[in-house]
Design an enzyme around this catalytic site. Structure first.
Site, PDB file in Angstrom:
ATOM      1  N   ASP A  38       0.828  -1.213   0.000  1.00  0.00           N
ATOM      2  CA  ASP A  38       0.000   0.000   0.000  1.00  0.00           C
ATOM      3  C   ASP A  38       0.863   1.265   0.000  1.00  0.00           C
ATOM      4  O   ASP A  38       1.972   1.264   0.539  1.00  0.00           O
ATOM      5  CB  ASP A  38      -0.910  -0.025   1.239  1.00  0.00           C
ATOM      6  CG  ASP A  38      -2.104   0.912   1.096  1.00  0.00           C
ATOM      7  OD1 ASP A  38      -2.363   1.389  -0.025  1.00  0.00           O
ATOM      8  OD2 ASP A  38      -2.766   1.161   2.119  1.00  0.00           O
ATOM      9  N   ASN A  86     -11.036  -2.409  -5.417  1.00  0.00           N
ATOM     10  CA  ASN A  86     -10.241  -1.456  -6.211  1.00  0.00           C
ATOM     11  C   ASN A  86     -10.877  -1.137  -7.573  1.00  0.00           C
ATOM     12  O   ASN A  86     -10.497  -0.175  -8.228  1.00  0.00           O
ATOM     13  CB  ASN A  86      -8.804  -1.960  -6.419  1.00  0.00           C
ATOM     14  CG  ASN A  86      -7.940  -1.874  -5.164  1.00  0.00           C
ATOM     15  OD1 ASN A  86      -7.061  -2.694  -4.935  1.00  0.00           O
ATOM     16  ND2 ASN A  86      -8.189  -0.854  -4.319  1.00  0.00           N
TER      17      ASN A  86
END
Ligand code: IPE
Ligand code: IPE
Ligand code: MG
Length: 264
Positions: A38, A86
């Site tokens: 991330d 996502n």
């Protein structure tokens, strides 16, 4: 991609000052390390770059961590690359990621061959854009006979979707008469997950400082150790990994029991 005849000793030579490699126990490296990669976007934005540049830089990090894990004799490296959530990002970013995944997989095949790395996917890759799906299927075939480390890439992965799918598959076995509901146990569930046959992660690393799982491997991380670093994924390197493993080696893993020294 260049050739790399590094060994553990040369790959981890010259550590930064805060790392004591003497304290590193090579016999206690996790069998399965999992990375929630991330912070690509924030890494890029903080440099005045586009988010896409962050994703490209993230791939360089993944390549380094793959090699580091091979040198450490890790059995499984898993990496969260794209979640079922996502898809809600701007179409342009999703397209760029799908294109990057395909391009990178082709470019890194020589590395995977050289290092004897077998790729598996966690997640529903049948739902990916055609070009990406075809490259993934080709790459899977290319590495399926490799006998070294397994690289498990979580793409279009969500733990809740995975568990719902497992329930569906188990129900189908029951309906087909090949499974008695009385026999359903933890092993049955585990065998119907994308991770079937792989050991559970012992160490989960999340970069960029977020203190959450974001729908990642909910079942499999029941007893994993977590290591969170503020470092953005594109800045995460072999030394970040060593710091994470050193932290892991300092943990007291009790699994609900008592520490060895406290048993008597
Ligand atoms: C992780 O980086 C990569 C993917 C989710 C594909 P992000 O894109 O989430 O980066 P941040 O969290 O916005 O900085
Ligand atoms: C988790 O990161 C998914 C990946 C790293 C692929 P996100 O950036 O999607 O997670 P949230 O939205 O911050 O929870
Ligand atoms: Mg993020």
């Amino acid at each position: 991609m260049n050739s790399d005849d590094s060994t553990f000793e040369t790959y981890f030579a010259n550590p930064p000052a805060d790392i004591d490699m003497e304290a590193f126990d090579r016999s206690r490296v996790p069998r399965h390390i999992s990375c929630i990669m991330d912070g690509n976007g924030r890494w890029a934005t903080s440099r005045g770059l586009s988010r896409g540049e962050g994703h490209k830089a993230g791939i360089v990090s993944l390549r380094e961590i793959i090699t580091a894990c091979v040198r450490l004799d890790v059995e499984v490296l898993s990496a969260y690359a794209f979640s079922t959530e996502n898809w809600s990002r701007p179409q342009q970013e999703v397209n760029l990621l799908m294109h990057l995944f395909a391009k990178t997989f082709i470019e890194e095949l020589p590395l995977l061959h050289r290092e004897n790395v077998k790729v598996v996917f966690l997640g529903d890759i049948s739902a990916l854009p055609e070009q990406t799906r075809e490259v993934f299927e080709y790459g899977l075939k290319q590495t399926e006979d490799h006998t070294g480390m397994t690289l498990a890439l979580a793409v279009n992965y969500g733990a809740r979707a995975e568990l719902a799918r497992a329930a569906r598959l188990i129900a189908e076995d029951v309906r087909a008469g090949t499974l008695d509901p009385e026999q359903i146990d933890e092993d049955t569930v585990a065998a119907h997950l994308y991770t079937a046959g792989l050991p559970d992660p012992e160490l989960v690393v999340r970069t960029s400082g977020e203190l959450r799982l974001s729908n990642y491997l909910l079942w499999q991380v029941a007893y994993a150790e977590f290591y969170i670093t503020d470092t953005y994924w594109p800045d995460f390197d072999r030394w970040g990994l060593i710091r994470a493993i050193l932290a892991f080696q300092g943990r007291d893993r009790r699994f609900g029991g008592l520490t060895q020294s406290k048993e008597s």
